[in-house]
Scaffold this motif. Structure first.
Motif, short mmCIF file in Angstrom:
data_model
loop_
_atom_site.label_atom_id
_atom_site.label_comp_id
_atom_site.label_asym_id
_atom_site.label_seq_id
_atom_site.Cartn_x
_atom_site.Cartn_y
_atom_site.Cartn_z
N UNK A 1 45.07 9.30 16.26
CA UNK A 1 43.59 8.83 16.12
C UNK A 1 42.81 8.59 17.46
N UNK A 2 43.63 8.61 18.64
CA UNK A 2 43.21 9.36 19.97
C UNK A 2 42.16 10.81 19.92
N UNK A 3 42.82 11.71 19.07
CA UNK A 3 42.62 12.65 19.31
C UNK A 3 41.21 12.95 18.55
N UNK A 4 41.50 12.39 17.32
CA UNK A 4 40.05 12.48 16.90
C UNK A 4 38.79 11.48 17.12
N UNK A 5 39.17 10.04 18.11
CA UNK A 5 37.71 9.91 18.93
C UNK A 5 37.55 10.49 19.92
N UNK A 6 38.02 11.46 20.53
CA UNK A 6 38.13 11.96 21.57
C UNK A 6 37.17 13.32 20.77
N UNK A 7 37.74 14.00 19.98
CA UNK A 7 36.86 14.90 19.89
C UNK A 7 35.16 13.81 18.90
N UNK A 8 35.44 12.97 18.49
CA UNK A 8 34.50 13.28 17.64
C UNK A 8 33.18 12.28 18.80
N UNK A 9 33.70 11.87 19.86
CA UNK A 9 32.19 11.52 21.38
C UNK A 9 32.32 13.17 21.38
N UNK B 1 27.41 24.21 12.89
CA UNK B 1 28.96 24.48 13.11
C UNK B 1 29.36 23.34 13.43
N UNK B 2 29.13 22.28 15.01
CA UNK B 2 29.40 21.30 15.35
C UNK B 2 29.06 20.22 14.28
N UNK B 3 27.86 19.98 14.12
CA UNK B 3 27.67 18.80 13.15
C UNK B 3 28.44 18.37 11.87
N UNK B 4 28.43 20.22 11.19
CA UNK B 4 29.66 19.95 9.95
C UNK B 4 30.92 18.88 10.34
N UNK B 5 31.06 19.93 11.80
CA UNK B 5 32.71 19.65 12.24
C UNK B 5 32.48 18.19 12.44
N UNK B 6 31.40 17.75 12.83
CA UNK B 6 31.26 16.05 13.68
C UNK B 6 31.74 15.20 12.05
N UNK B 7 31.02 15.59 10.86
CA UNK B 7 30.65 14.89 9.46
C UNK B 7 32.12 15.02 9.08
N UNK B 8 32.45 16.10 8.97
CA UNK B 8 34.43 16.22 8.83
C UNK B 8 34.80 15.15 9.43
N UNK B 9 34.87 15.86 10.69
CA UNK B 9 36.12 13.81 11.53
C UNK B 9 35.55 13.05 11.59
N UNK C 1 38.16 9.46 10.06
CA UNK C 1 37.79 8.71 10.41
C UNK C 1 38.13 7.85 9.51
N UNK C 2 36.58 7.88 8.58
CA UNK C 2 36.82 6.68 7.62
C UNK C 2 38.02 7.03 6.40
N UNK C 3 38.24 7.34 6.29
CA UNK C 3 39.49 7.94 4.80
C UNK C 3 40.70 7.47 5.56
N UNK C 4 41.44 7.72 7.05
CA UNK C 4 42.19 6.68 8.44
C UNK C 4 42.14 5.18 7.92
N UNK C 5 40.66 4.88 8.39
CA UNK C 5 40.57 3.05 8.60
C UNK C 5 40.49 2.76 6.70
N UNK C 6 40.20 3.21 5.98
CA UNK C 6 40.57 2.79 3.99
C UNK C 6 42.21 2.88 4.07
N UNK C 7 42.91 3.50 4.12
CA UNK C 7 44.52 4.03 4.49
C UNK C 7 44.71 3.12 5.21
N UNK C 8 44.50 2.61 6.21
CA UNK C 8 45.14 1.46 7.01
C UNK C 8 44.94 0.01 6.43
#
Length: 163
Positions: free
Chosen positions: A78-86, A129-137, A141-148
């Motif tokens: 979670x922390x890694x994804x958040x930092x990558x999103x930022x 590439x960054x934009x598509x990576x951002x969308x993938x992240x 993030x959304x899938x993880x929220x739904x999983x929770x």
């Protein structure tokens, strides 16, 4: 322990989503896209400022943020994804702006000529590439929220709910 994020953080979270989607769906080649290109550039610029505001709010509210019960690996992911999103929220617009100023002599955003910072290096592919990576992240993030919410049945998703 807080159950929900503070309202300003919730508002900025969902406003960020709206701006990301706006930037994504208005993105092609801003110099040739008229008002749609201006909307794309404005969305990117706003995302950088929102990121700075979000970071400020995280620091300001640090003692009031929900403490979710996560396993060690969930916390690391979670922390890694958040930092990558930022990081993506910062670098994607900056790379896009540098590409814009490398591709055109000037760009008017809603009647105002933007400052020109050209490195004479078009980074359009990197921006994409960054934009598509951002969308993938963001999707992860959304899938993880739904999983929770659906599988773990905890309050992670509800903590960022506007209601």
């Amino acid at each position: 322990m807080a159950q929900k994020y503070p309202k300003p953080m919730i508002f900025l979270h969902w406003l960020t989503l709206l701006l990301v989607l706006t930037a994504y769906f208005s993105g092609d080649y801003p110099p040739a896209d008229g008002i749609v290109g201006e909307i794309h550039v404005a969305s990117g610029i706003c995302l950088v400022f929102l990121l700075l505001l979000r970071i400020g709010l995280r620091v300001y509210y640090r003692e009031q943020l929900p403490k979710h019960l996560l396993t060690r690996w969930q916390h690391i992911v979670a922390h890694s994804v958040q930092m990558l999103l930022y990081l993506a929220m910062l670098l994607t617009p900056i790379i896009g702006y540098l590409t814009l100023t490398a591709d055109v002599d000037d760009f008017r955003l809603f009647g105002i000529t933007l400052p020109y910072f050209s490195l004479n290096l078009s980074l359009g592919k990197a921006h994409e590439i960054f934009a598509n990576g951002f969308i993938a992240l963001a999707g992860l993030h959304a899938v993880a929220a739904l999983f929770h919410h659906l599988v773990l049945k905890d309050n992670v998703l509800k903590s960022m709910s506007p209601h």
